[in-house]
Design a protein around this motif. Structure first.
Motif, short mmCIF file in Angstrom:
data_model
loop_
_atom_site.label_atom_id
_atom_site.label_comp_id
_atom_site.label_asym_id
_atom_site.label_seq_id
_atom_site.Cartn_x
_atom_site.Cartn_y
_atom_site.Cartn_z
N ARG A 1 0.74 -1.05 -0.26
CA ARG A 1 0.00 0.18 0.19
C ARG A 1 1.00 1.53 -0.15
O ARG A 1 0.64 2.01 -0.79
CB ARG A 1 -0.81 -0.53 1.22
N SER B 1 -13.88 1.05 -5.85
CA SER B 1 -12.66 -0.19 -4.92
C SER B 1 -11.82 -0.46 -5.49
O SER B 1 -10.55 -0.39 -3.68
CB SER B 1 -13.58 -1.28 -5.39
N GLU C 1 -9.20 0.49 -2.35
CA GLU C 1 -8.41 -0.58 -2.09
C GLU C 1 -6.82 -1.09 -2.12
O GLU C 1 -5.86 -1.16 -0.90
CB GLU C 1 -8.96 -1.61 -2.18
N THR D 1 -5.37 -6.19 -6.20
CA THR D 1 -5.65 -4.51 -4.76
C THR D 1 -5.01 -6.14 -4.46
O THR D 1 -5.81 -7.19 -4.24
CB THR D 1 -6.71 -4.60 -4.04
N ASP E 1 -6.29 -5.73 -0.77
CA ASP E 1 -7.79 -6.35 -0.23
C ASP E 1 -7.91 -8.01 -0.75
O ASP E 1 -8.54 -9.05 -0.35
CB ASP E 1 -8.66 -5.55 -0.22
N THR F 1 -15.40 -5.65 1.37
CA THR F 1 -14.96 -5.58 0.58
C THR F 1 -14.99 -6.99 -0.32
O THR F 1 -15.18 -6.94 -1.23
CB THR F 1 -13.01 -6.59 0.77
N LEU G 1 -10.95 -1.00 5.84
CA LEU G 1 -11.60 -1.90 4.67
C LEU G 1 -12.17 -3.27 4.73
O LEU G 1 -13.01 -3.37 4.09
CB LEU G 1 -11.01 -1.76 3.27
#
Length: 454
Positions: free
Chosen positions: A10, A143, A147, A217, A219, A366, A431
Motif C-alpha cells: 500500500r 474499489s 483498496e 488490489t 485486499d 470488501t 476495508l
C-alpha cells in the motif's frame, strides 16, 4: 500475503502512483466522451435528426443521452458482481475496451443524410454499449483506488477518480472551445464534430495497456488466498447491505444531479437560454473544471483529517443556501456573472466529488464492494443523472422559468443532507472487515454430518 507485506505494498509509492493512474484513466476517457456528446448536442441533432425542429432535435439527442444511462444498471449488475468474483483489474480492462470501441463507432458513423434512419439507430446502439461499459467503470475504479490507498490517505487517493472525470470534462470543453475558434460552424457540422470522438480511441487503448500492467488490489488478493471470495455477491449485497445501498442512493443523487447540472447542462443553458456565445460558455466550463481539478484532491486530503461527513454536510448546506442566488447572478450578470456563479457551483461540486466515492467505498465490505458501489451508483445515475438535460429542457420549455435548475439543486441538497446524516463517520476504518474474513469459504467441501455412536 501477510500484514506486513500488505502494508508495504500500500505504501509503495510507485505502485500507488500506477494504481491511481490505472483507476483514473478509464474514468477520464469515459467522461471525455460523455461530455463531448453533451457539448455537441446541437450539432449532433443536426447530423442525426435533421428532419426535426431545433427543439425536437435537441430533445431527441438528450433522449439518446438518457437511454444510455437507463442501461447502466444492467452494466452494473454484470460488471459489479463480476469484479467481486474475478477481481477489480480484469473488469477495469473489460469496460475500457468496450467503451473505447463504442466511442470510436460514434466518431465514424455516417449521418442521416448518408444512410437515413440507420444513422440514429446506430447512434443508439453505440450509446447503449457505452452505457453498459459505464455501468462497470465507477464501481471497479472506486474499489480499486480505495483498496490500494493507505488508510491515512484514502480520501486523497480515491479523490483522483473524480480528478479523472474532471480532466475528461476539461479535455472535452477545451476541445470544443478549440473547435469553435478554429473551424467554421459549417465545418464543425460537416466533419469537425467527429474529432473529439476519434481522439478518445487512442486514450482508451493507452488506459487498457496501463490496466493490464497493474496487479489486483491487496485486499482482493487476501480474500483470494483465504478462500473468502463471495460465491453470490449480488445476492449477498442485497440481503446483507440493503441499508448501505439506500444511504448510497441518497448521496449519489446529490452527486449526480449537481455534476450534470454544473458540467453538462449549464453549457446548453447558458447558450440556449442566456444568450452566451458557444465559445464563451465553453471557456467558463473549462475554467470551472480547472478550479475543481485543483480543489477535489485538496478536499479529499482534508477529509482524511476532519472526516467525510463534515465535507458532505457542507456541500448539501451550500446547495440549499447558494443555488438560487448563484443562478440569479448567472441570469442577470452576463459573461462575468455566468463565470462567477458557475465557478461557485463548481466549488460546491468539488466538495461532493472529493468525498462521495471514498465514503461509499468505506461503508461496503470488501467481498461485495464493487457490486454495491456499481449498483448504488448506476441505478441513481439512470434515474437522476442522464435525465438532467432532458428534464431541465422540458421544464424550462413548459414553465418559462429560467430558475428551474436552481430549484432542482435545492431539492437534491435536502436529499443529500438527510442521507449524510444517517451515515457513520468512516474515516480511518479498515476495508477488510470481520464480515469479510469470517465468511465461509465457498470453494470448501462441506463438513460431513456427524455419525451416531452405536
Amino acid at each position: 500475503m501477510d500484514g506486513q507485506q500488505w502494508a508495504a505494498e500500500r505504501d509503495n509509492s510507485p505502485v500507488l502512483k500506477r494504481s491511481i493512474i490505472a483507476g483514473a484513466v478509464g474514468v477520464l476517457v469515459h467522461w471525455f466522451d460523455w461530455a463531448v456528446y453533451a457539448y455537441l448536442a446541437t450539432t449532433i441533432a443536426e447530423v442525426f435528426f435533421p428532419d426535426q425542429s431545433k427543439a425536437a432535435g435537441l430533445l431527441a439527442v438528450f433522449a439518446v443521452f438518457a437511454v444510455s444511462f437507463a442501461i447502466r444498471p444492467i452494466g452494473a449488475l454484470i460488471f459489479g458482481p463480476l469484479g467481486d468474483r474475478i477481481g477489480r483489474r480484469k473488469t477495469l480492462s473489460l469496460v475500457i475496451l468496450s467503451m473505447t470501441g463504442a466511442t470510436l463507432l460514434v466518431g465514424l458513423l455516417p449521418g442521416y443524410q448518408s444512410i437515413g434512419i440507420l444513422a440514429p439507430i446506430l447512434l443508439v446502439v453505440a450509446r447503449l454499449v457505452q452505457g453498459l461499459a459505464a455501468g462497470g467503470e465507477f464501481g471497479s475504479a472506486a474499489s480499486f483506488l480505495a483498496e490500494y490507498s493507505p488508510s491515512r490517505h484514502r480520501g486523497f487517493g480515491v479523490s483522483w477518480l473524480e480528478v479523472g472525470s474532471l480532466l475528461g470534462f476539461l479535455g472535452a470543453s477545451l476541445t470544443i472551445f478549440l473547435l469553435e475558434v478554429t473551424l467554421s460552424a459549417d465545418a464543425v457540422a460537416a466533419w469537425g464534430w467527429r474529432i473529439p470522438f476519434l481522439l478518445a480511441a487512442p486514450l482508451g487503448l493507452i488506459g487498457f495497456y496501463i490496466r493490464q500492467k497493474i496487479e489486483d488490489t491487496p485486499d482482493f488478493r487476501i480474500l483470494e488466498e483465504r478462500g473468502k471470495i463471495a460465491d453470490a455477491p449480488l445476492r449477498e449485497v442485497f440481503t446483507g447491505n440493503w441499508r448501505q445501498l439506500l444511504q448510497m442512493a441518497g448521496v449519489e443523487v446529490l452527486q449526480h444531479v449537481t455534476f450534470y447540472v454544473v458540467l453538462v447542462f449549464l453549457l446548453t443553458y447558458q447558450t440556449q437560454y442566456l444568450g452566451l456565445s458557444s465559445g464563451g460558455a465553453a471557456l467558463v466550463s473549462t475554467v470551472t473544471s480547472l478550479v475543481a481539478v485543483v480543489l477535489v484532491p485538496a478536499f479529499g486530503a482534508l477529509s482524511d483529517r476532519v472526516g467525510r461527513k463534515p465535507i458532505l454536510l457542507s456541500s448539501s448546506v451550500a446547495l440549499l443556501v447558494a443555488s438560487y442566488p448563484l443562478f440569479l447572478l448567472m441570469r442577470e450578470g452576463g459573461l462575468v456573472g455566468a463565470a462567477v456563479s458557475t465557478i461557485g457551483l463548481g466549488v460546491i461540486l468539488a466538495l461532493i466529488l472529493a468525498t462521495h466515492a471514498v465514503t461509499m467505498a468505506e461503508i461496503f465490505p470488501t467481498r461485495v464492494r464493487q457490486g454495491g458501489l456499481s449498483i448504488g451508483y448506476n441505478v441513481t445515475a439512470a434515474l437522476f443523472a442522464g435525465t438532467v438535460p432532458y428534464l431541465m429542457t422540458f421544464l424550462i420549455d413548459r414553465t418559462g422559468n429560467l430558475m428551474v435548475p436552481a430549484f432542482y439543486l435545492v431539492l437534491v441538497g435536502v436529499v443529500g443532507l438527510i442521507a449524510t446524516l444517517t451515515l457513520r463517520e468512516t474515516v480511518g476504518t479498515p476495508l477488510l472487515t470481520a464480515q469479510d474474513l469470517a465468511a465461509p469459504d465457498p470453494t470448501a467441501e462441506p463438513e460431513p454430518a456427524p455419525t451416531e455412536r452405536a
